[in-house]
Design a protein around this motif. Structure first.
Motif, PDB file in Angstrom:
ATOM      1  N   UNK A 249       1.176   3.168  14.790  1.00 25.68           N
ATOM      2  CA  UNK A 249       0.867   3.955  15.989  1.00 25.68           C
ATOM      3  C   UNK A 249      -0.159   5.010  15.611  1.00 25.68           C
ATOM      4  N   UNK A 250      -1.001   5.320  16.585  1.00 28.16           N
ATOM      5  CA  UNK A 250      -2.013   6.355  16.359  1.00 28.16           C
ATOM      6  C   UNK A 250      -1.770   7.461  17.354  1.00 28.16           C
ATOM      7  N   UNK A 251      -1.770   8.678  16.872  1.00 26.37           N
ATOM      8  CA  UNK A 251      -1.640   9.785  17.803  1.00 26.37           C
ATOM      9  C   UNK A 251      -2.883  10.657  17.660  1.00 26.37           C
ATOM     10  N   UNK A 252      -3.587  10.894  18.679  1.00 27.83           N
ATOM     11  CA  UNK A 252      -4.978  11.386  18.737  1.00 27.83           C
ATOM     12  C   UNK A 252      -5.742  10.935  17.495  1.00 27.83           C
ATOM     13  N   UNK A 253      -6.813  11.571  17.142  1.00 23.28           N
ATOM     14  CA  UNK A 253      -7.693  10.899  16.185  1.00 23.28           C
ATOM     15  C   UNK A 253      -7.213  10.907  14.739  1.00 23.28           C
ATOM     16  N   UNK A 254      -6.308  11.798  14.366  1.00 24.10           N
ATOM     17  CA  UNK A 254      -6.048  11.830  12.924  1.00 24.10           C
ATOM     18  C   UNK A 254      -4.588  11.659  12.476  1.00 24.10           C
ATOM     19  N   UNK A 255      -3.665  11.531  13.399  1.00 24.59           N
ATOM     20  CA  UNK A 255      -2.269  11.377  12.963  1.00 24.59           C
ATOM     21  C   UNK A 255      -1.845   9.914  13.075  1.00 24.59           C
ATOM     22  N   UNK A 256      -1.173   9.420  12.067  1.00 28.28           N
ATOM     23  CA  UNK A 256      -0.745   8.020  12.034  1.00 28.28           C
ATOM     24  C   UNK A 256       0.769   7.921  11.820  1.00 28.28           C
ATOM     25  N   UNK A 257       1.372   6.951  12.499  1.00 28.85           N
ATOM     26  CA  UNK A 257       2.745   6.572  12.180  1.00 28.85           C
ATOM     27  C   UNK A 257       2.616   5.322  11.324  1.00 28.85           C
ATOM     28  N   UNK A 258       3.213   5.370  10.147  1.00 25.52           N
ATOM     29  CA  UNK A 258       3.000   4.327   9.150  1.00 25.52           C
ATOM     30  C   UNK A 258       4.325   3.645   8.822  1.00 25.52           C
ATOM     31  N   UNK A 259       4.261   2.317   8.785  1.00 26.60           N
ATOM     32  CA  UNK A 259       5.453   1.549   8.407  1.00 26.60           C
ATOM     33  C   UNK A 259       5.265   1.138   6.948  1.00 26.60           C
ATOM     34  N   UNK A 260       6.181   1.556   6.090  1.00 26.19           N
ATOM     35  CA  UNK A 260       6.047   1.249   4.665  1.00 26.19           C
ATOM     36  C   UNK A 260       7.171   0.307   4.241  1.00 26.19           C
ATOM     37  N   UNK A 261       6.785  -0.748   3.526  1.00 22.12           N
ATOM     38  CA  UNK A 261       7.774  -1.708   3.013  1.00 22.12           C
ATOM     39  C   UNK A 261       7.365  -2.082   1.585  1.00 22.12           C
ATOM     40  N   UNK A 262       8.247  -2.769   0.878  1.00 23.27           N
ATOM     41  CA  UNK A 262       7.843  -3.277  -0.435  1.00 23.27           C
ATOM     42  C   UNK A 262       6.872  -4.426  -0.249  1.00 23.27           C
ATOM     43  N   UNK A 263       5.901  -4.528  -1.154  1.00 22.25           N
ATOM     44  CA  UNK A 263       4.911  -5.641  -1.094  1.00 22.25           C
ATOM     45  C   UNK A 263       5.608  -6.957  -1.400  1.00 22.25           C
TER      46      UNK A 263
END
Ligand SMILES: C[S@@+](CC[C@H](N)C(=O)[O-])C[C@H]1O[C@@H](n2cnc3c(N)ncnc32)[C@H](O)[C@@H]1O
Length: 296
Positions: free
Chosen positions: A282-296
């Motif tokens: 998800x992107x919230x305005x131009x510089x904030x990100x919601x990031x999903x992190x998992x093991x590779x």
């Protein structure tokens, strides 16, 4: 005094704040404020509202601290000066977490299902995520380094969860994931969803650019995290790497983290932690990100 006269007082310019305080102190609904201008407001209520209005305008105290709560994700959550006020971008994080959890919940299994909110503050992320699939979740961990935050998170849990749901909630006073790693033993096929909106503002940026009301009233420890804002995320990934059980579980079970940070920080984490994958969901305005992190 009539509502009409009160709202048209030109010395009180911030009508939005005035209306919020009217709803808070006089229990007026939004409809009343729009349609019943002849309503009387008792003098002691007017005095209370004027007192709080001055706190907001002169002292720059956030309205959420003055009222003691915030409306979020259609729920009322208590906040106080020890807990950061949830920001609009957190709604995006909640959406992403709910979507993930509801997908998981459709696959019914006998495994253990855990939601853990690291740096929980008032508990907003953990509680909202848990409440999207409360029957499916076996445990909810609300975790913070600051005991005062946990008190508020617990108060919110008591207010929002049923008795039965409260049996599933645990409160850990711990540095990042440490408490969970020590307390929970996960099996290969368990599911763990971690939400972590950790402090990610570079200290200097915070000191130079934060708004006055933030500097004056909100807890600094909820915002800053070293020179590039990544100290706490780095420390949390180091904790994960040290714990074999987490990786073992991820090979058979499910392990997902939802994090919030700035765009340029995602690339730094990708370089430093190549054994994890970081997907921007998800992107919230131009510089904030919601990031999903998992093991590779
Ligand atoms: C940005 S606030 C997020 C609060 C809440 N989760 C939200 O989304 O509104 C960061 C939270 O991390 C907590 N925190 C800071 N350092 C921590 C640490 N080392 N371990 C655990 N929590 C920490 C702060 O107390 C604060 O509640």
């Amino acid at each position: 005094m009539k509502l009409r006269d009160f709202l048209s007082d030109e010395t009180l310019q911030n009508k939005h704040v005035l209306k919020m305080l009217l709803m808070h102190h006089a229990w007026f609904t939004k409809e009343t404020l729009l349609t019943q201008m002849d309503q009387e407001i008792e003098q002691h209520v007017v005095d209370l509202i004027l007192h709080d209005y001055k706190r907001y305008v002169n002292d720059k105290e956030p309205l959420e601290y003055i009222m003691g709560y915030v409306e979020f994700d259609q729920r009322k959550l208590f906040v106080d000066k020890n807990t950061m006020i949830p920001r609009p971008e957190t709604e995006y994080m909640i959406q992403a977490c709910k979507q993930e959890l509801q997908e998981w919940a459709q696959t019914s299994t006998e495994w253990q299902h855990i939601v853990a909110d690291v740096g929980t503050g008032c508990g907003v992320l953990g509680l909202s995520t848990f409440l999207s699939a409360p029957d499916w979740c076996d445990s909810l961990f609300l975790m913070d380094y600051y005991p005062e935050c946990l008190k508020t998170a617990k108060k919110n849990a008591h207010h929002l969860l049923t008795q039965e749901q409260q049996q599933k909630a645990h409160y850990l006073h711990a540095n990042l994931l440490q408490g969970l790693l020590e307390k929970v033993s996960l099996e290969e096929n368990d599911s763990l969803l971690v939400t972590a909106n950790l402090p990610y503002i570079p200290t200097q940026t915070f000191d130079e650019q934060a708004e006055d009301n933030v500097h004056l009233w909100e807890p600094r420890y909820a915002f800053i995290s070293g020179d590039d804002g990544l100290d706490l995320y780095r420390e949390m990934f180091a904790q994960i790497k040290e714990h074999d059980w987490l990786r073992a579980m991820a090979t058979g079970g499910r392990f997902v983290m939802f994090l919030e940070m700035m765009t340029w920080q995602v690339d730094i984490l990708r370089k430093e932690f190549p054994w994890m994958s970081f997907e921007e969901v998800k992107t919230f305005h131009f510089q904030i990100r919601i990031v999903k992190a998992t093991f590779q």
